[in-house]
Motif scaffolding. Structure first.
Motif: not given
Length: 448
Positions: A34-45
């Motif tokens: 979804p373009p709106d709202g918060p972002v879940l960030v996977v910073r590293h494998r």
């Protein structure tokens, strides 16, 4: 072309059987969702590798604490969106302790899709997940913020002291930053939503003092006295003679200094002592504020009986305690992995009905119950705001991982109180002096 986010989103939705409710950003900079709202960030494998080594909540917690997994934007919204995906499906999931016990359902929601890694029917998805994670080296050692081992049996005096030390002996300066000047680590009592945390905590202490009907010269035992706020309030404002007990040496040292600074050393004694070792009763009143969550179901009746024995006939107990919702099979209740490893080792919650029954079995007459869960949601949001405002200092005082643990657990707990997934109650109980009497006035709610 970077495509890790698309591949990860596709796998997550395959496991979920539903669209991912938050946007996803992967370590290669790609984004999906979804373009709106918060972002879940996977910073590293490495976050994926942690989940392969520990599928489910503990692997997710390790990734979060290490900083391999993060949320950009509104953390409350991210947790709420993830929780909403599962809440209707799984209404009998067990709740777990959070602030002062609680909020693990929101944390559970973040890892629910990853439980599919244990499902043999998801073999192809697991293989794809493993390929995306890259080469799988030996598992990294647990981080310092995690309680490494559990020694002996649950809720012995030694194990309880160790558990309390894990949670509370992380530095009084850190707690000052989070809790504010009141240094009260339990649900405040709000007159209005826009009030101050300091006023709300003072009002909570005064509410408890009035429920206990404290008078000059009476003896009060404050079980789990923390940094001494209730003991000081009872002595300064009501003239009580107070004994406060805690298992935390750091709390006790801080509380004793506060008592001395207030000129109350003749009225307040702070001890490092287990409630099971208190033998200098009787007391006129006992307060137990946010402590009973540490007792454990196997010891709760003993706890109630010990407090009952320490009271004078007609004496009052104010038990302020977080409660979980009952489930169909109470024997299936399990303590949450994240909470147990990183926040409240060995903590357990019970439904409020269970607590009432056990107090009554110990001999108490339960006279009043006040449910104040909305007040805890407000309190937690203030604590999170304090932590976020002083983030760099919090990291210096503890560690980046510890600060991340606290931010996640308090935000998730606030949502759990707001959504009526856990609650908090003040139970007023009396050691009834004789059959047919209560020692209570006909209109007992004089504190309203």
């Amino acid at each position: 072309m970077p495509d890790a986010a698309l591949r990860l989103k596709t796998l997550a939705e395959q496991m979920l059987g539903a669209p991912l409710p938050v946007r996803l950003r992967a370590w290669d900079g790609s984004e999906e969702g979804p373009p709106d709202g918060p972002v879940l960030v996977v910073r590293h494998r490495r976050a994926l590798r942690r989940l392969l080594w520990k599928p489910g909540e503990l692997g997710l917690a390790r990734a979060w604490v290490a900083g391999d997994l993060d949320v950009e934007g509104d953390l409350y919204e991210a947790l709420d969106r993830m929780t909403g995906l599962f809440w209707e499906r799984d209404t009998e999931d067990t709740a777990s302790p959070g602030a002062g016990g609680a909020g693990a359902r929101s944390v559970k929601a973040l890892k629910r899709a990853l439980d599919a890694l244990r499902d043999p029917g998801m073999r192809s998805a697991v293989q794809s997940f493993a390929a995306l994670a890259g080469p799988l080296p030996p598992p990294p050692p647990p981080r310092e913020e995690m309680r490494r081992t559990r020694r002996g049996h649950l809720h012995t005096k030694n194990s309880d002291k160790e558990a309390i030390s894990h949670h509370y002996d992380v530095g009084n300066d850190f707690y000052e930053l989070v809790l504010g000047p009141s240094m009260v680590y339990s649900c405040a009592y709000w007159e209005r939503p826009d009030g101050t945390l300091e006023d709300a905590q003072r009002d909570k202490l005064e509410l408890i003092a009035r429920k206990l009907d404290l008078k000059p010269g009476q003896r009060l035992l404050d079980v789990g006295c923390g940094w001494g706020s209730m003991a000081i309030h009872a002595a300064r404002e009501h003239g009580a003679q107070v004994v406060g007990i805690t298992l935390s040496s750091e709390q006790a040292a801080y509380a004793r200094k506060r008592v001395a600074d207030e000129g109350l050393t003749d009225k307040v004694e702070i001890r490092v002592q287990d409630y099971r070792d208190v033998v200098d009763g009787p007391y006129d009143a006992i307060s137990s504020i946010g402590m009973a969550e540490h007792v454990g179901k196997a010891r709760y009746l003993e706890y109630a009986q010990d407090l009952y024995a320490l009271l004078k006939p007609g004496g009052r107990l104010l038990n302020h305690q977080i409660a979980r919702r009952p489930v169909a099979d109470e024997s299936a209740y399990q303590v949450d992995e994240f909470i147990d490893a990183y926040v409240f080792p060995d903590g357990e919650l019970a439904p409020v009905g269970t607590t009432v029954s056990l107090l009554e079995r110990a001999g108490f007459e339960v006279r009043d119950l006040e449910a104040i869960r909305e007040h805890y949601a407000l309190t937690l949001r203030h604590w999170v705001a304090n932590l976020e405002a002083g983030w760099q200092r919090a990291v210096r005082l503890t560690s980046p991982g510890r600060a991340r643990v606290w931010r996640l657990y308090m935000a998730a707990s606030a949502l759990s109180f707001e959504r009526n997934r856990i609650g908090v109650n003040q139970l007023l109980a009396v050691k009834t002096p004789a059959p047919g009497t209560s020692g209570m006035p006909l209109r007992s709610r004089t504190w309203n």
